[in-house]
Structures are given as structure tokens and as C-alpha cells.
Design a protein around this motif. Structure first.
Motif, PDB file in Angstrom:
ATOM      1  N   ARG A  77      -8.413   8.169  -4.126  1.00  0.00           N
ATOM      2  CA  ARG A  77      -8.696   8.577  -2.761  1.00  0.00           C
ATOM      3  C   ARG A  77      -9.721   9.718  -2.767  1.00  0.00           C
ATOM      4  NH1 ARG A  77      -3.880  10.119   1.333  1.00  0.00           N
ATOM      5  NH2 ARG A  77      -2.944   8.395   0.171  1.00  0.00           N
ATOM      6  N   PRO A  78     -10.777   9.617  -1.973  1.00  0.00           N
ATOM      7  CA  PRO A  78     -11.761  10.696  -1.922  1.00  0.00           C
ATOM      8  C   PRO A  78     -11.170  11.967  -1.330  1.00  0.00           C
ATOM      9  CG  PRO A  78     -12.230   9.028  -0.253  1.00  0.00           C
ATOM     10  CD  PRO A  78     -11.149   8.473  -1.118  1.00  0.00           C
ATOM     11  N   PRO A  79     -11.689  13.139  -1.718  1.00  0.00           N
ATOM     12  CA  PRO A  79     -11.128  14.428  -1.276  1.00  0.00           C
ATOM     13  C   PRO A  79     -11.001  14.553   0.239  1.00  0.00           C
ATOM     14  CG  PRO A  79     -12.739  14.772  -3.015  1.00  0.00           C
ATOM     15  CD  PRO A  79     -12.826  13.324  -2.649  1.00  0.00           C
ATOM     16  N   GLU A  80     -11.940  14.008   0.978  1.00  0.00           N
ATOM     17  CA  GLU A  80     -11.902  14.148   2.439  1.00  0.00           C
ATOM     18  C   GLU A  80     -10.730  13.379   3.066  1.00  0.00           C
ATOM     19  OE1 GLU A  80     -15.115  10.968   1.528  1.00  0.00           O
ATOM     20  OE2 GLU A  80     -14.387  12.870   0.695  1.00  0.00           O
ATOM     21  N   LEU A  81     -10.116  12.473   2.296  1.00  0.00           N
ATOM     22  CA  LEU A  81      -8.958  11.729   2.799  1.00  0.00           C
ATOM     23  C   LEU A  81      -7.655  12.233   2.186  1.00  0.00           C
ATOM     24  CD1 LEU A  81     -10.284   8.043   2.810  1.00  0.00           C
ATOM     25  CD2 LEU A  81     -10.212   9.683   4.697  1.00  0.00           C
ATOM     26  N   ALA A  82      -7.728  13.387   1.514  1.00  0.00           N
ATOM     27  CA  ALA A  82      -6.538  13.933   0.845  1.00  0.00           C
ATOM     28  C   ALA A  82      -6.226  15.347   1.318  1.00  0.00           C
ATOM     29  CB  ALA A  82      -6.736  13.904  -0.667  1.00  0.00           C
ATOM     30  N   GLN A  83      -6.635  15.663   2.536  1.00  0.00           N
ATOM     31  CA  GLN A  83      -6.385  16.991   3.096  1.00  0.00           C
ATOM     32  C   GLN A  83      -5.097  16.987   3.922  1.00  0.00           C
ATOM     33  OE1 GLN A  83      -8.610  19.352   2.053  1.00  0.00           O
ATOM     34  NE2 GLN A  83      -9.549  17.615   0.987  1.00  0.00           N
ATOM     35  N   ASP A  84      -4.626  18.184   4.284  1.00  0.00           N
ATOM     36  CA  ASP A  84      -3.432  18.281   5.132  1.00  0.00           C
ATOM     37  C   ASP A  84      -3.648  17.607   6.483  1.00  0.00           C
ATOM     38  OD1 ASP A  84      -1.989  19.661   3.224  1.00  0.00           O
ATOM     39  OD2 ASP A  84      -2.597  21.628   3.950  1.00  0.00           O
ATOM     40  N   PHE A  96       0.856  -1.187   0.000  1.00  0.00           N
ATOM     41  CA  PHE A  96       0.000   0.000   0.000  1.00  0.00           C
ATOM     42  C   PHE A  96       0.890   1.234   0.000  1.00  0.00           C
ATOM     43  CE2 PHE A  96      -2.421   3.387   2.076  1.00  0.00           C
ATOM     44  CZ  PHE A  96      -3.564   3.389   1.273  1.00  0.00           C
ATOM     45  N   ILE A  97       0.763   2.046  -1.049  1.00  0.00           N
ATOM     46  CA  ILE A  97       1.599   3.236  -1.224  1.00  0.00           C
ATOM     47  C   ILE A  97       0.705   4.474  -1.172  1.00  0.00           C
ATOM     48  CG2 ILE A  97       3.238   4.413  -2.734  1.00  0.00           C
ATOM     49  CD1 ILE A  97       3.836   1.651  -3.993  1.00  0.00           C
ATOM     50  N   PRO A  98       0.730   5.223  -0.072  1.00  0.00           N
ATOM     51  CA  PRO A  98      -0.109   6.428   0.042  1.00  0.00           C
ATOM     52  C   PRO A  98       0.571   7.610  -0.643  1.00  0.00           C
ATOM     53  CG  PRO A  98       1.084   6.072   2.081  1.00  0.00           C
ATOM     54  CD  PRO A  98       1.489   4.956   1.157  1.00  0.00           C
ATOM     55  N   ALA A  99      -0.125   8.250  -1.567  1.00  0.00           N
ATOM     56  CA  ALA A  99       0.528   9.309  -2.350  1.00  0.00           C
ATOM     57  C   ALA A  99      -0.467  10.396  -2.749  1.00  0.00           C
ATOM     58  CB  ALA A  99       1.184   8.708  -3.594  1.00  0.00           C
ATOM     59  N   ARG A 100      -0.849  11.209  -1.790  1.00  0.00           N
ATOM     60  CA  ARG A 100      -1.746  12.307  -2.148  1.00  0.00           C
ATOM     61  C   ARG A 100      -0.977  13.386  -2.897  1.00  0.00           C
ATOM     62  NH1 ARG A 100      -2.218  16.854   1.261  1.00  0.00           N
ATOM     63  NH2 ARG A 100      -0.742  16.874   3.001  1.00  0.00           N
ATOM     64  N   GLY A 101      -1.706  14.211  -3.630  1.00  0.00           N
ATOM     65  CA  GLY A 101      -1.062  15.207  -4.473  1.00  0.00           C
ATOM     66  C   GLY A 101      -0.535  16.414  -3.730  1.00  0.00           C
ATOM     67  N   GLY A 102      -1.195  16.819  -2.675  1.00  0.00           N
ATOM     68  CA  GLY A 102      -0.815  18.039  -1.968  1.00  0.00           C
ATOM     69  C   GLY A 102       0.395  17.849  -1.078  1.00  0.00           C
ATOM     70  N   SER A 103       1.207  18.908  -0.984  1.00  0.00           N
ATOM     71  CA  SER A 103       2.356  18.918  -0.074  1.00  0.00           C
ATOM     72  C   SER A 103       2.768  20.357   0.144  1.00  0.00           C
ATOM     73  CB  SER A 103       3.523  18.114  -0.660  1.00  0.00           C
ATOM     74  OG  SER A 103       4.644  18.190   0.183  1.00  0.00           O
ATOM     75  N   LYS A 104       2.880  20.759   1.402  1.00  0.00           N
ATOM     76  CA  LYS A 104       3.174  22.154   1.709  1.00  0.00           C
ATOM     77  C   LYS A 104       4.650  22.494   1.529  1.00  0.00           C
ATOM     78  CE  LYS A 104      -0.629  23.503   4.756  1.00  0.00           C
ATOM     79  NZ  LYS A 104      -0.987  24.022   6.097  1.00  0.00           N
TER      80      LYS A 104
END
Length: 232
Positions: A73-80, A10-18
Motif C-alpha cells: 500500500r502506498p504511504p498516502e493510503l496508510a495514514q490515520d 481483501f484484508i486491509p492491514a496498515r501498520g499504524g494504529s493509535k
């Protein structure tokens, strides 16, 4: 040996990063950061499926090109504020995994972790009696030397006698390096964490434990990779 149903990467990789915009797609030695982890997972040949969880279309496209399976991944699981364990639970529910299935979480921010590490960590988990396994490394400096600030003054975080001791005279300590987490589905669902009371350690070198968190880490990882023939 414990009974195994299936083993998933399982590789978690959301798009956002500060700190580093589009971090998972940043190039290190002419290769996107996440590609190192996908290739290691596939090269290990121990997984029934290699899953990339992402909300980013570029990461999705690259993952598909590399023959990884993508879970949107749904938007609610891709937040900061979203947690990695929530994305793992989302994967478990979407794929209707069995309680005895094993999940090996491989964060894409660890480009120096290789397939040998992954296979050895799985062997350690299967041969032990722990509920989970977490990869660790030695900290750069003993935590016994740490200070905190109280009323504008430095105060030893631990017993002040440690401040005057040599590092070789202090107990050896370890810190999670973010590279490998292993547990069964039943444990993850019940505990909502990989950090159980009976965690097995998998020790890695500090060099292989580089975790990409800021721009300097990218440069350091590139120097090591370009001078270490581990990716062919």
C-alpha cells in the motif's frame, strides 16, 4: 444465480494504529491478530486469491509465510485519515479487476469470524438481489435508550417514550460488526462504499462479532478463543 468472474478476499492491514500499537500483529492466544483472518480466508476455499494490503514489512513477511498474496500500500493510503474504501479501489486498479468480480472485505480486527461465516455470507449475497452485504449483530443495549447532551442535560436521542419500554418490547435492531463486507467491483467503483441502499444483512452473534479496538478487546477475544475450539 448471478454471474461470477472471480472472488477475492481483501484484508486491509496498515501498520499504524493509535490505540493499540502494531495492532494487527498483537498476539491473541499465541497467534498474531491478522493470522486469524488470513487462515479463515484460506480455509474457506472460496477465493481465487487472498490479498493483504499493507504498508508494514512485518505484516508483509507474515502474510507471505501464511501463503497470502501481498499488495504493498502506498504511504498516502496508510495514514490515520486514509479510508478502507480507498485501499479497496487501489487494489481494484492495481489488479485490473473485472466489473463482475466479487470482493469480500475481511478486516483483521475480527478474530472470531470463521470460514463458515464467510461462506454463508457469500451464499446470502449470491442468492439475494442486494448490491452489497454487510455483517451485523445485535447491539448490547437498544439504541432507543441512548441519550445525548444538550445544554448540560441528558436528552433522549429518540422519542422519550422508548426510555420507559422494556428491551423485548422494542424493535430488534442491528449494528455493523466490521467482520464481512461483500460487493461486486462495479458497485464499489460506482458507489465508493459497501453501504448501498439495498444492503443484505448477515447476522452474527455478539460473541463472534468482537472487534479489536482497544486493549480490553484483546483480552476478551483471547478468553473466548482459548475456551472455544474453533481454530484447531
Amino acid at each position: 444465480m448471478k454471474t461470477i468472474d472471480k472472488i477475492y478476499a481483501f484484508i486491509p492491514a496498515r501498520g499504524g494504529s493509535k490505540r493499540i500499537p502494531n495492532k494487527n500483529l498483537q498476539l491473541i492466544a499465541d497467534k498474531p491478530l491478522i493470522q486469524y483472518t488470513i487462515e479463515v480466508a484460506l480455509k474457506s476455499s472460496i477465493f481465487d486469491k487472498v490479498i493483504v494490503s499493507t504498508d508494514d514489512l512485518q505484516i508483509e513477511s507474515l502474510s507471505n509465510d501464511l501463503d497470502a498474496e501481498v499488495l504493498r500500500r502506498p504511504p498516502e493510503l496508510a495514514q490515520d485519515t486514509s479510508t478502507t474504501i480507498d485501499s479497496v479501489l487501489h487494489f481494484i486498479n492495481e489488479y485490473k479487476l473485472n466489473p463482475d468480480d466479487i470482493i469480500i472485505l475481511l478486516q483483521p480486527t475480527s478474530p472470531l469470524r470463521n470460514e463458515i461465516h464467510v461462506k454463508e455470507a457469500l451464499e446470502t449475497f449470491l442468492s439475494g438481489k442486494g448490491s452489497s452485504l454487510v455483517s451485523v449483530t445485535n447491539p448490547e443495549h437498544p439504541p432507543q435508550w441512548n441519550f445525548k447532551v444538550e445544554n448540560d442535560y441528558l436528552v433522549p436521542l429518540m422519542d422519550e417514550r422508548f426510555i420507559f419500554m422494556r428491551s423485548q418490547d422494542l424493535p430488534e435492531t442491528y449494528i455493523p460488526n466490521g467482520a464481512i463486507y461483500i460487493s461486486r467491483v462495479s458497485t464499489i467503483v460506482n458507489k465508493k462504499t459497501f453501504y448501498c441502499k439495498d444492503i443484505l444483512p448477515y447476522v452474527m452473534s455478539r460473541e463472534d462479532s468482537i472487534d479489536i479496538d482497544e486493549a480490553l478487546d484483546l483480552k476478551l477475544a483471547e478468553i473466548i478463543i482459548e475456551n472455544k475450539d474453533i481454530y484447531g
